[in-house]
Design an enzyme around this catalytic site. Structure first.
Site, PDB file in Angstrom:
ATOM      1  CB  ALA A 160       8.382 -23.651   8.523  1.00  0.00           C
TER       2      ALA A 160
ATOM      3  NE  ARG B   5     -16.157  14.865  -4.726  1.00  0.00           N
ATOM      4  CZ  ARG B   5     -16.028  13.658  -4.200  1.00  0.00           C
ATOM      5  NH1 ARG B   5     -17.072  12.866  -4.065  1.00  0.00           N
ATOM      6  NH2 ARG B   5     -14.847  13.228  -3.794  1.00  0.00           N
TER       7      ARG B   5
ATOM      8  N   GLY C 142      -9.948  10.762   0.881  1.00  0.00           N
ATOM      9  CA  GLY C 142     -10.891   9.691   0.590  1.00  0.00           C
ATOM     10  C   GLY C 142     -10.360   8.369   1.087  1.00  0.00           C
ATOM     11  NE  ARG C 143      -8.470   5.975  -3.816  1.00  0.00           N
ATOM     12  CZ  ARG C 143      -7.844   5.853  -4.968  1.00  0.00           C
ATOM     13  NH1 ARG C 143      -7.764   4.670  -5.559  1.00  0.00           N
ATOM     14  NH2 ARG C 143      -7.295   6.899  -5.558  1.00  0.00           N
TER      15      ARG C 143
ATOM     16  CD  GLU D 278       9.784 -15.133   3.508  1.00  0.00           C
ATOM     17  OE1 GLU D 278      10.305 -15.553   2.450  1.00  0.00           O
ATOM     18  OE2 GLU D 278       8.545 -15.091   3.703  1.00  0.00           O
TER      19      GLU D 278
ATOM     20  CE1 TYR E 268     -23.486   8.678 -10.013  1.00  0.00           C
ATOM     21  CE2 TYR E 268     -21.862  10.000  -8.850  1.00  0.00           C
ATOM     22  CZ  TYR E 268     -22.371   8.770  -9.201  1.00  0.00           C
ATOM     23  OH  TYR E 268     -21.771   7.632  -8.735  1.00  0.00           O
TER      24      TYR E 268
END
Length: 657
Positions: free
Chosen positions: A455, A221, A317-318, A410, A174
Site C-alpha cells: 500500500a 482429578r 480445556g483451552r 498484503e 496441590y
C-alpha cells in the site's frame, strides 16, 4: 446426528444425566471478585460455554479453607455461607444453557500465594533448594482432621448452591496429590510413609464427602504421571485409582504433570494431539467408573478417542477458550468454523501473571459482558487494512462484520504474514490451523483483498478511507556487521517466511546469530534438516529465548541443549562475516567459525512507515501488532479488536474473528 454421534450422545454420571459426552475441564478464570466470590463476569463466561453446547461444566477450583492460603489472587473461595448466593446464580446460568454444573474443590498446599509472615502448608516441610529456608510447614494431625471437615462442608454447600456433581482436585501437586506423592510426603505417621498411609488423607476426604452428598456424583482429578523424580507414574496410578473408587469416587478425570517442575506436562505447549490418551485408557481399564480424558482439540480426535474406548467423557480445556461454541458447531456439522486452539498458552501466561483469563485468538474470552456492535455501524464508510497477517485479517473480518467496506493490502502473494514464520520451526505447525481458519473466515466476507500489493499513500487516498489500520509488521534492522551483503547470509525472518531456497537444499555447517526465540527456533529448524549448527548469542545462557512463552521456552531450550547437532555459544559477538564463516569474540579471544550459511536472527523493528504521512493528511490511523511493538500473535489479534472498538465502539466490540 452428525459424524460425532458418540461424542454427542447423552451420558449418565451417577445421579446426573449429561446431554453429551463433553466436559469443560476446570480451569482458573481469574474472574472472581477480590474477595473470592463469584462475579458477574464469571457468570457470563460460564454461561456462554453452556449455551455453546458443552455437556458438563466443572467450575474452576474453589478453595475449601482460605486460612491456609489460595492458589491465585482471584481464586474462588468456598469456605463459608457468604459464598453460596453467588454460586446459586452461577449454577442457574449454567443450567439455563443446558449444561450440567459441577464444582471443583481444592486446597493449594505448598503452592499457595505467598502471604506476609505466614507459611504455606504441606504434608511435610518444604525447604528452598537455594538457601534451605523454610517455604512450607508440615500440617499437624489436628489440622489434617480439620481439613477433611472443610472439604466435606464445602461439598455440602455446593449441593445447597445447586451443583449436580462435585470434583476433587487431586492432581498437579496441590494438597490432595501432595499427600499421595512419595516425592512430596515424607511423613512417618498415620498420614504418610508407605502407600497405604499416603492414601489416608485423600480417601478420608472422599469418604467424608460421599457420606454427606449421597448419590450425587463425586469426581476425582488425578495426574496419571506427574513426571517428577521420585513421584507417581502411570503404573502407580493404575494401582491407586481403584482405591479411590473403592473409597467412593464415581468418576476419574485424567490429567498429567505437577507444579513441582513439570507444568509443561499439564498445560503443554504445542505437541501431538492426544498424547495422554494411552494413559487415560490404562486408568479406564483399571476402574469400573467413567473416565474423562483431556487433550482433544478437534471433534474428530475426540470422537475417535471415545469410539476406541480410551475414555468415556472428553474433557475440553483451552479449546473452549478459543471457541465457546466448539460443541455446538460440531453438532451442526460446522467443524471447519471452530476457531482452533493452537496451544500457544496465551491463556496460561495470563494466569501466571494473576490476570483474568483470555485467548490469543478470541478477544471475547473473559470479556463476555462487553456488548457487541450492531452489524451496520460501519455502513457507508471505508476502512483500509495494511498487512495480511493475523492482526490484519482479524481486523478486516471484524470491520466487514459491522458493515464497513474494507480493503486489505498484503505485499506478499499469500496471506499469513508473521504467523507463517511462527509456524515454520519444528513442533509449531499447529499455528497454521489458525492461519487456515482466518483465511476461511476472510473468504466468507466482502473484503477486497489485494495480494502482492504494498500500500502506498496514493493507494490509500484513492479509497478515501474513514480510517486505516496498519498491521504491516516489521522491517529488518541494519546490524552493521561487515559481510552481511554476502550471498550466503540470510535473514532468519526471511528463512522462516520461506523466501528463497528451502533449507533442505542447503549444506552445513550453519551459523545462527541471535539467541532470542527466533534464533533458537531457527537453530532447531536447521538441525532438523540434518545440518550442524552453531548458535551464537550476545546474551548469557539464562537469557536464551527470554521473550518466549515460559512453558514453550522450557521445552525448546531442553531440546536445543540435548540436540547433538547444535552447539551454543553465549556471551559472544559476531564481529564479521567472510566467505568461509564468521569471526566471533567472547571477550576473551576472537575465533573463526566455519559456516557455509550464516543466518542473522538479531531482531527486527516495527514498521510504522506510513503513520506520519497519514497523520499529515488528517487520516485516522492505528498501529497494531508488530507495527506497534514486537509482540505475539495474540497481541496482534487483540490489538485489532481494540482498534475497531476505538474507531466506532464506544465500549462495545465487533464480533471476534
Amino acid at each position: 446426528m452428525t459424524a460425532y454421534s458418540t461424542m454427542l450422545s447423552p451420558f449418565r454420571l451417577g445421579s446426573a444425566t449429561v446431554r453429551n459426552r463433553t466436559m469443560m475441564a476446570a480451569m482458573s478464570s481469574g474472574l472472581s471478585d477480590p474477595g473470592g466470590h463469584v462475579s458477574e463476569a464469571q457468570i457470563a463466561y460460564y454461561s456462554e460455554r453452556s449455551y455453546g453446547g458443552v455437556g458438563l461444566i466443572a467450575v474452576e477450583f474453589a478453595c475449601v479453607d482460605s486460612t491456609y492460603g489460595v492458589s491465585e489472587e482471584r481464586q474462588l473461595i468456598f469456605d463459608d455461607e457468604h459464598a453460596v448466593p453467588g454460586h446459586e446464580r452461577l449454577v442457574a446460568a449454567i443450567r439455563a444453557g443446558g449444561a450440567t454444573p459441577a464444582l471443583q474443590l481444592q486446597l493449594p498446599g505448598q503452592f499457595a500465594v505467598p502471604r506476609e509472615n505466614e507459611l504455606a502448608v504441606a504434608p511435610s516441610e518444604v525447604r528452598s533448594r537455594r538457601d534451605g529456608s523454610l517455604l512450607a510447614r508440615a500440617l499437624t494431625g489436628d489440622e489434617i482432621a480439620g481439613l477433611i471437615v472443610s472439604f466435606r462442608d464445602a461439598a455440602v454447600r455446593a449441593l445447597r448452591a445447586g451443583y449436580e456433581a462435585i470434583q476433587l482436585h487431586g492432581a498437579h501437586g496441590y494438597l490432595l496429590m501432595a499427600f499421595l506423592s512419595p516425592a512430596m510426603n515424607s511423613r512417618d505417621d498415620e498420614w504418610g510413609g508407605d502407600e497405604e498411609r499416603r492414601l489416608a488423607f485423600p480417601t478420608a476426604v472422599i469418604r467424608a464427602i460421599k457420606a454427606a452428598i449421597g448419590e450425587v456424583p463425586l469426581l476425582y482429578r488425578i495426574s496419571a504421571d506427574d513426571f517428577t523424580p521420585g513421584g507417581l507414574g502411570i503404573d502407580d496410578m493404575v494401582r491407586i485409582a481403584p482405591r479411590l473408587v473403592a473409597a467412593g469416587v464415581d468418576g476419574i478425570d485424567v490429567s498429567t504433570g505437577s507444579l513441582t517442575g513439570s507444568l509443561e506436562r499439564t498445560i503443554d505447549p504445542m505437541s501431538e494431539e492426544g498424547w495422554r490418551f494411552g494413559m487415560t485408557r490404562r486408568v479406564k481399564d483399571a476402574v469400573t467408573v467413567p473416565v474423562a480424558g483431556i487433550g482433544s482439540r478437534t471433534p474428530e480426535t475426540a470422537e475417535a478417542a471415545l469410539v476406541r474406548g480410551d475414555m468415556d467423557l472428553v474433557a475440553l480445556g483451552r479449546p473452549l477458550l478459543a471457541d465457546a461454541r466448539w460443541v455446538a458447531k460440531a453438532a451442526q456439522g460446522r467443524g471447519a468454523d471452530i476457531r482452533p486452539c493452537t496451544s500457544c498458552n496465551w491463556c496460561a501466561d495470563r494466569v501466571f501473571q494473576h490476570l483474568p483469563t483470555g485467548c490469543a485468538e478470541n478477544p471475547r474470552t473473559g470479556r463476555e459482558r462487553v456488548p457487541l456492535l450492531s452489524r451496520d455501524v460501519g455502513r457507508g464508510r471505508q476502512i483500509v487494512i495494511i498487512g495480511g497477517g493475523p492482526g490484519g485479517i482479524a481486523a478486516a473480518v471484524q470491520a466487514d462484520s459491522i458493515g464497513f467496506a474494507t480493503t486489505l493490502f498484503e505485499s506478499e502473494l499469500r496471506l499469513g504474514g508473521g504467523i507463517i514464520a511462527s509456524a515454520a520451526p519444528p513442533h509449531k505447525d499447529q499455528l497454521l490451523w489458525y492461519r487456515d481458519y482466518l483465511e476461511r473466515r476472510l473468504a466468507a466476507t466482502q473484503v477486497e483483498v489485494r495480494l502482492g500489493s504494498r500500500a502506498t499513500l496514493d493507494d490509500i487516498l484513492a479509497l478515501d478511507p474513514f480510517a486505516v489500520i496498519q498491521a504491516q509488521g516489521t522491517q529488518p534492522m541494519n546490524h552493521g556487521i561487515p559481510g552481511t551483503h554476502l550471498p550466503h547470509v540470510v535473514s532468519a525472518y526471511d528463512l522462516l517466511l520461506r523466501r528463497g531456497p528451502s533449507p533442505a537444499k542447503w549444506h552445513g555447517p550453519v551459523l545462527v546469530y541471535g539467541g532470542g526465540e527466533t534464533g533458537c527456533e531457527t537453530a532447531e529448524l536447521m538441525a532438523a534438516h540434518g545440518l550442524d549448527v552453531v548458535l551464537v548469542s550476545r546474551s548469557n545462557e539464562r537469557q536464551l529465548a527470554r521473550a518466549a512463552e515460559p512453558l514453550y521456552r522450557k521445552v525448546l531450550l531442553a531440546r536445543l541443549r540435548t540436540n547433538p547437532r547444535v552447539t551454543i555459544r553465549t556471551g559472544t559477538h559476531l564481529v564479521s562475516i567472510d566467505q568461509d564463516g564468521g569471526m566471533l569474540d567472547d571477550g576473551a579471544e576472537a575465533t573463526h567459525v566455519a559456516a557455509a550459511m550464516v543466518i542473522i536472527a538479531q531482531g527486527r523493528r516495527s514498521d510504522d512507515s506510513l503513520a506520519a504521512e497519514l497523520a499529515e493528511r488528517g487520516i485516522t490511523s492505528i498501529l497494531i501488532g508488530d507495527a506497534r511493538r514486537i509482540s505475539r500473535i495474540g497481541d496482534a489479534v487483540h490489538d485489532a479488536n481494540a482498534a475497531i472498538g476505538e474507531l466506532v465502539g464506544g465500549g462495545a466490540d465487533a464480533p471476534p474473528a
